[in-house]
Design a protein around this motif. Structure first.
Motif, PDB file in Angstrom:
ATOM      1  N   ASP B 143       0.841  -1.194   0.000  1.00 35.33           N
ATOM      2  CA  ASP B 143       0.000   0.000   0.000  1.00 35.33           C
ATOM      3  C   ASP B 143       0.882   1.252   0.000  1.00 35.33           C
ATOM      4  N   PHE B 146       2.585   1.690  -3.367  1.00 33.00           N
ATOM      5  CA  PHE B 146       1.657   2.156  -4.409  1.00 33.00           C
ATOM      6  C   PHE B 146       1.585   3.682  -4.441  1.00 33.00           C
ATOM      7  N   VAL B 152      -0.392   1.249 -11.041  1.00 36.38           N
ATOM      8  CA  VAL B 152      -0.869   0.085 -10.295  1.00 36.38           C
ATOM      9  C   VAL B 152      -2.057  -0.520 -11.039  1.00 36.38           C
ATOM     10  N   THR B 154      -5.437  -3.273 -11.256  1.00 35.26           N
ATOM     11  CA  THR B 154      -6.454  -3.753 -10.305  1.00 35.26           C
ATOM     12  C   THR B 154      -6.037  -5.104  -9.722  1.00 35.26           C
ATOM     13  N   GLU B 156      -2.984  -5.928  -8.914  1.00 30.08           N
ATOM     14  CA  GLU B 156      -2.076  -5.580  -7.811  1.00 30.08           C
ATOM     15  C   GLU B 156      -2.867  -5.044  -6.619  1.00 30.08           C
ATOM     16  N   TYR B 157      -3.890  -4.251  -6.936  1.00 31.55           N
ATOM     17  CA  TYR B 157      -4.747  -3.725  -5.870  1.00 31.55           C
ATOM     18  C   TYR B 157      -5.387  -4.865  -5.077  1.00 31.55           C
ATOM     19  N   ASP B 206     -13.681   1.835   0.305  1.00 34.85           N
ATOM     20  CA  ASP B 206     -13.230   2.801  -0.700  1.00 34.85           C
ATOM     21  C   ASP B 206     -14.428   3.571  -1.266  1.00 34.85           C
ATOM     22  N   GLU B 230      -4.480   4.709  -4.301  1.00 31.20           N
ATOM     23  CA  GLU B 230      -4.699   3.757  -5.391  1.00 31.20           C
ATOM     24  C   GLU B 230      -5.798   2.763  -5.020  1.00 31.20           C
ATOM     25  N   THR B 231      -7.043   3.221  -5.133  1.00 29.81           N
ATOM     26  CA  THR B 231      -8.186   2.333  -4.896  1.00 29.81           C
ATOM     27  C   THR B 231      -8.615   1.705  -6.221  1.00 29.81           C
ATOM     28  N   TRP B 232      -9.492   0.713  -6.137  1.00 33.45           N
ATOM     29  CA  TRP B 232     -10.023   0.096  -7.357  1.00 33.45           C
ATOM     30  C   TRP B 232     -10.642   1.172  -8.243  1.00 33.45           C
ATOM     31  N   ILE B 235      -7.877   3.459  -9.876  1.00 40.75           N
ATOM     32  CA  ILE B 235      -7.113   2.691 -10.873  1.00 40.75           C
ATOM     33  C   ILE B 235      -7.955   2.486 -12.139  1.00 40.75           C
TER      34      ILE B 235
END
Lengths: 316, 316
Positions: B143, B146, B152, B154, B156-157, B206, B230-232, B235
């Protein structure tokens, strides 16, 4: 192969996950910093002395070394120490946040390693390990609280170092003895030995900080005086100098001059010799504790005697 | 008495040493902050569902809650978060150094608590606990990494949140099942349930940060956008908006205006609905995992179904 080499090899081959590298690299860095490896050595020798094997105790020995290095990493954040063992400290090299997180991982890795001892001693070893860790934090807490006080007594000082320094050395001996299958009496005796060793170690450490040789000791001399650290020497000198010590500390002097003046006061009050004598006293108590331990391998008694000797007179 | 009350009472009666107060007071403060107590609740219900008792699993349940709060204390230092659950965070209230040290003590106390489960499951529970802790640090590490990246994916998220958020919820279920005497298949199934629950939880978290109601959610809306977290959603929007998202983020806008523009972009791309749909997908996977678990007490299945339901649609 020498025992210290065996320990060094085991430390180097502690398996850490590869990824994320950012988390585990600072841990490798911290472990590679060297140091005396005193804690794993005590654990291994205590185990062997009580009839156990190097192999059985090694996970706990590594746990103790990992824990010790974890405390250094977090201490270096709290004290803002830029250097450690002649290299940049972990927080200086990787940043404070990274040092917090990688330090946390070291504490968990230490717990994980400790669980690797033979099944029949896992529960007592893990319990001893956690109790010890709490004592170390308590010592660190008291040490921090002493910074804002000017009336710390030598009794309080000894209580603090018995937690901060003594507890880990005591536990190294106790855990080694437990894995070795020692009876309770011997576990206690070796624990007392480790505790007294720790007190002698810390008194000598304080002495070296003021009277040691910078080149041999590996760090600048007089740091404790500049930081007005509540050592046995400072506390005793304050108590006996009728305000003279505090007057020097309060004066607006250059660091060198302050160190010089405090050392002169210490010399007049014979503080250095008496600190040495106090260390020798705890050295003697360590030897006395040793006499209460029943060894399966008497040849190893000499190791503990020599180690105590070395602690009370070491120059580095 | 309600189960959540029982858990609350046990948390309140965790025995901490009295002294030094400075070390233990912040721990009490952290534990008193409330929260959903989701982790101990999952552990207790998983244990009961598998035929175990509340009493047997309680030490592990408390260990999980202690660990969770430890991560919050150290996260709040690293993120410089001043507030937590509507009160000053531990570092804001007691200082960063104190938060480091008291946090360390919480991690050790958590390990200590976990050792209180019945003897025959101590070893696997302790091993699971340590493995979980490392995964949580790994997630935290990713985290952090990122934050300095703009590419980044999704995948990887999801990998990151499966470690940072999923691992602890998965372990709560696994440990509960282990103490309850479940077979491996059910331990795995409940672990998968916890993991998917964690993913749904994080996606919803998120979503709430961007589209929630500040008063209900308990913290200001839009923090993730301002921090370019870097949230879904971020991204996905970056990937689909052909530079438009990054252009908004790079513009020198007031916070409110930036939040407004990003939300408008999200609305155009239907990011909110799709984030909700992704959470629903993981909710469905959680329910599917549950079907693979063999329960000794089928009446408890409903608890897990409802909890998954609540995670994917919660407003707070």
């Amino acid at each position: 192969m020498e025992l210290s080499e065996i320990i060094e090899q085991h430390i180097a081959s502690i398996r850490l996950p590869e990824k994320p590298a950012g988390l585990y690299q600072p841990i490798r860095y911290a472990l590679e910093g060297g140091g005396k490896r005193l804690r794993p050595l005590l654990a291994v020798q205590a185990c062997r002395a009580c009839g156990g094997s190097v192999y059985d105790v090694m996970p706990a020995a590594l746990a103790l070394e990992m824990f010790h290095n974890f405390t250094l990493v977090h201490d270096d954040i709290m004290d803002r120490s830029a250097m450690r063992r002649g290299r940049p400290s972990v927080p200086a090299r990787f940043g404070a946040n990274q040092a917090i997180l990688s330090g946390d991982a070291m504490l968990t890795l230490a717990s994980q390693l400790a669980l690797g001892v033979p099944q029949k001693v896992v529960a007592p070893v893990a319990a001893e390990f956690n109790d010890m860790a709490l004592r170390v934090y308590e010592g660190q807490q008291l040490d921090t609280e002493f910074e804002s006080r000017r009336n710390v007594t030598t009794d309080e000082y000894f209580h603090m170092i018995s937690l901060k320094t003594g507890a880990l050395l005591a536990s190294a001996c106790r855990i080694g003895a437990m894995v070795g299958g020692a009876d309770d009496r011997t576990v206690e005796a070796l624990g007392d030995y480790g505790l007294q060793l720790g007190l002698a170690f810390q008194l000598r450490d304080d002495w070296l900080d003021t009277f040691g040789d910078a080149a041999t000791f590996g760090k600048p001399i007089g740091g404790d005086i500049i930081n007005e650290k509540e050592t046995w020497m400072l506390i005793t000198a304050r108590h006996e100098s009728h305000g003279e010590l505090d007057a020097i500390l309060e004066e607006d002097l250059a660091d060198d001059e302050k160190i010089h003046q405090v050392r002169r006061l210490y010399e007049r009050l014979r503080i250095g010799e008496r600190c040495d004598a106090a260390a020798a006293e705890h050295h003697a108590l360590a030897i006395a504790a040793l006499d209460r331990a029943v060894f399966a391998d008497e040849a190893l008694r000499e190791f503990f005697v020599e180690t105590a000797e070395r602690m009370a007179s070491r120059k580095i």
